[in-house]
Enzyme design. Structure first.
Site, PDB file in Angstrom:
ATOM      1  CD  GLU A 321      -1.315  59.188 -50.528  1.00  0.00           C
ATOM      2  OE1 GLU A 321      -0.414  59.640 -49.985  1.00  0.00           O
ATOM      3  OE2 GLU A 321      -1.247  58.162 -51.161  1.00  0.00           O
TER       4      GLU A 321
HETATM    5  C1  TNX Z   1       1.578  57.306 -48.611  1.00  0.00           C
HETATM    6  S1  TNX Z   1       0.493  55.916 -46.480  1.00  0.00           S
HETATM    7  C2  TNX Z   1       0.814  56.324 -49.268  1.00  0.00           C
HETATM    8  C3  TNX Z   1       1.352  55.324 -50.290  1.00  0.00           C
HETATM    9  C4  TNX Z   1       2.878  55.569 -50.479  1.00  0.00           C
HETATM   10  C5  TNX Z   1       3.707  55.843 -49.160  1.00  0.00           C
HETATM   11  C6  TNX Z   1       5.045  55.836 -49.291  1.00  0.00           C
HETATM   12  C7  TNX Z   1      -0.613  55.947 -47.483  1.00  0.00           C
HETATM   13  C8  TNX Z   1      -2.023  55.386 -47.037  1.00  0.00           C
HETATM   14  N1  TNX Z   1      -0.505  56.135 -48.873  1.00  0.00           N
HETATM   15  O1  TNX Z   1       0.740  55.350 -51.393  1.00  0.00           O
HETATM   16  O2  TNX Z   1       3.258  54.348 -51.050  1.00  0.00           O
HETATM   17  O3  TNX Z   1       2.926  57.130 -48.651  1.00  0.00           O
HETATM   18  O4  TNX Z   1       5.668  56.085 -48.075  1.00  0.00           O
END
Ligand code: TNX
Length: 509
Positions: A321
């Protein structure tokens, strides 16, 4: 009759003071092969010793520690042999692999054999499930302490069976981590991935950058006090995990998810301005500065110190992300950082987005999508990268069970127990053959979770479901069988004081 399968919903006649005897067929994760010997039982007594010597002795001590509080039996751990004993041997069948074991329950003894202490430890987790559920209690319980006769020959499908805990969004102390480790070990989880840094907190002391924890560890989601592990605390976690035959995989999430670090050191920001600490739950707004030299001095110091605290082979560098990092900057960043991980003797794992940086060799991509596929996976497999499978809509323990679950998030869910169980990690991802699958992981993000009770409620019983997908052979993966077996684990969790969700999908007794 002992060993007979009871139909769903059948009232179980109490064979003892309070609970039915356990069955060889109720083990989770389902073993590779089970041969019941109906009519035969073994009973623990005042005279039972645990026979274990040399490297097997610590596993014997662990078993005694599990059994003594509830049974009140002396269960001395000693070398030698005798009838009526439980014997642990390191002369197992190499065909069962490094983590396999064979467990034989006869009238006059219990024999557990493996080629390694990991195998013995796995066998001990099976053994405890063959005793009545009340054995899991921390306080003295009435006997008899019988085990059903027969033989189990067992070995895992995947060598990497992980759980992840996010200690950045809410901080969990050393004792809470140890408690979770002990719970995971029951279901033969052998890797603990700790998500040690994020926008809301930096949780591992770095001697060369002390403000990371002093400032960056001082709060959490919702504005609570946060916290962090000193290097000594962290070493204690690693050691406790090792005593449960579990390896800790530390994650430092980069270049996004870094607000706590950026807030601690102004010089890590491209504009030289330190942002305030963050206590919300948005993602994707922070980035280390890919174009500045100090970023890589920072990352090298962190990687060096974290690697030195890590006996395992992997170091997780996050990479997810990174919405505030341009593609060009992301690639530049990873091309500097991946060699640093190798420089300090570790193999990188990253969330699957980092596939675009073409990590080499035995690096691992952790898939967290919801679509059974990702454009990066084909090339990753071709390069020889391992794929760790953790689909958000199946294995994310932070997702609500259903719309009415109070805790948890819902962006990939809701995820019922049957949905968590109903997929095959070996064939789930398009273009990824089973040989490329390193294993499975059940991540637990903690935006909404603040206590051990919360962790347990979201993990149980979905964690046992994911654990079974990682361990059991594909032909043993069967929802109807799983839900019946899981039902018998309700009283076990209860006796152990582990909170859990009484899913209406499970025929709890
Ligand atoms: C996505 S999964 C994220 C996290 C959040 C999560 C909550 C991922 C690699 N990144 O930063 O905590 O969703 O479900």
């Amino acid at each position: 009759a002992a060993g007979a399968l009871l139909a769903a919903g059948t009232a179980v006649p109490a064979s003892s003071a309070s609970q039915p005897a356990s069955r060889l067929t109720d083990v989770i994760p389902a073993p590779r092969s089970v041969t019941a010997d109906p009519g035969t039982t073994f009973e623990l007594s005042e005279r039972t010793a645990i026979r274990a010597s040399g490297a097997a002795a610590p596993v014997g001590d662990y078993l005694a520690g599990v059994l003594r509080p509830s049974t009140g039996l002396p269960l001395p751990v000693a070398p030698g042999r005798g009838t009526g004993d439980i014997a642990l041997h390191l002369d197992g069948d190499p065909a069962l692999g490094p983590e396999g074991y064979r467990l034989r329950v006869a009238e006059d003894s219990v024999q557990l054999r493996a080629t390694s202490t990991d195998g013995l430890f796995n066998g001990v987790q099976t053994l405890r499930q063959l005793l009545p559920a009340r054995v899991e209690s921390g306080a003295p319980q009435p006997g008899p302490w019988t085990m059903p006769g027969g033989e189990i020959a067992d070995a895992p499908r995947f060598g990497h069976r992980a759980a992840m805990l996010d200690v950045a969004r809410h901080f969990f102390g050393v004792e809470e981590i140890k408690r979770y480790i002990d719970q995971l070990a029951r279901y033969k989880i052998n890797k603990l991935h700790l998500h040690l840094s994020d926008d809301q907190g930096w949780r591992i002391q770095i001697n060369s950058w002390p403000r990371l924890t002093e400032h960056g560890g001082s709060t959490e989601v919702g504005g609570g006090p946060g916290g962090y592990y000193t290097q000594q605390d962290y070493a204690e976690i690693v050691e406790h995990a090792a005593s449960r035959h579990m390896t800790v995989i530390p994650e430092i999430d980069m270049p996004g998810h870094t607000n706590a670090a950026l807030s601690s050191y102004a010089e890590l920001n491209c504009d030289g301005q330190a942002p305030p600490l963050y206590t919300g739950i948005e993602v994707g707004f922070s980035s280390l500065c890919a174009g500045s030299e100090i970023t890589y001095r920072f990352v090298e110091d962190v990687v060096r110190e974290v690697a030195a605290l890590t006996p395992g082979k992997y170091l997780h560098i996050g990479g997810d992300e990174a919405h505030s990092t341009t593609d060009e900057d992301y690639l530049a960043f990873m091309s500097e950082v991946l060699p640093l991980v190798e420089k300090y003797g570790k193999t990188p794992i990253g969330w699957h987005e980092y596939g675009k940086a073409e990590p080499r060799g035995d690096s691992v991509l952790q898939y967290w999508g919801t679509t059974n596929s990702d454009p990066s996976l084909g090339a990753a497999v071709a390069r020889g990268n391992g794929i760790l499978v953790s689909p958000a809509d199946k294995s994310y323990l932070d997702q609500k069970y259903d719309e009415s679950t109070e805790l948890g998030l819902n962006w990939a869910g809701p995820t019922s127990v049957s949905e968590a169980y109903g997929w095959d990690p070996g064939s789930y991802l398009q273009g990824v053959p089973e040989e490329a699958v390193l294993g499975v992981e059940a991540p637990l993000w903690t935006e909404t979770l603040e206590t051990s009770e919360h962790l347990e409620f979201m993990s149980f019983p979905r964690l046992p479901a994911i654990a079974e997908l990682g361990w059991s052979p594909p032909q043993e993966l069967n929802w109807e069988s799983f839900r019946q077996r899981l039902a018998t684990h309700g009283p076990r969790l209860e006796a152990a004081g582990i909170d859990h969700y009484r899913s209406p999908q499970i025929p709890w007794p």
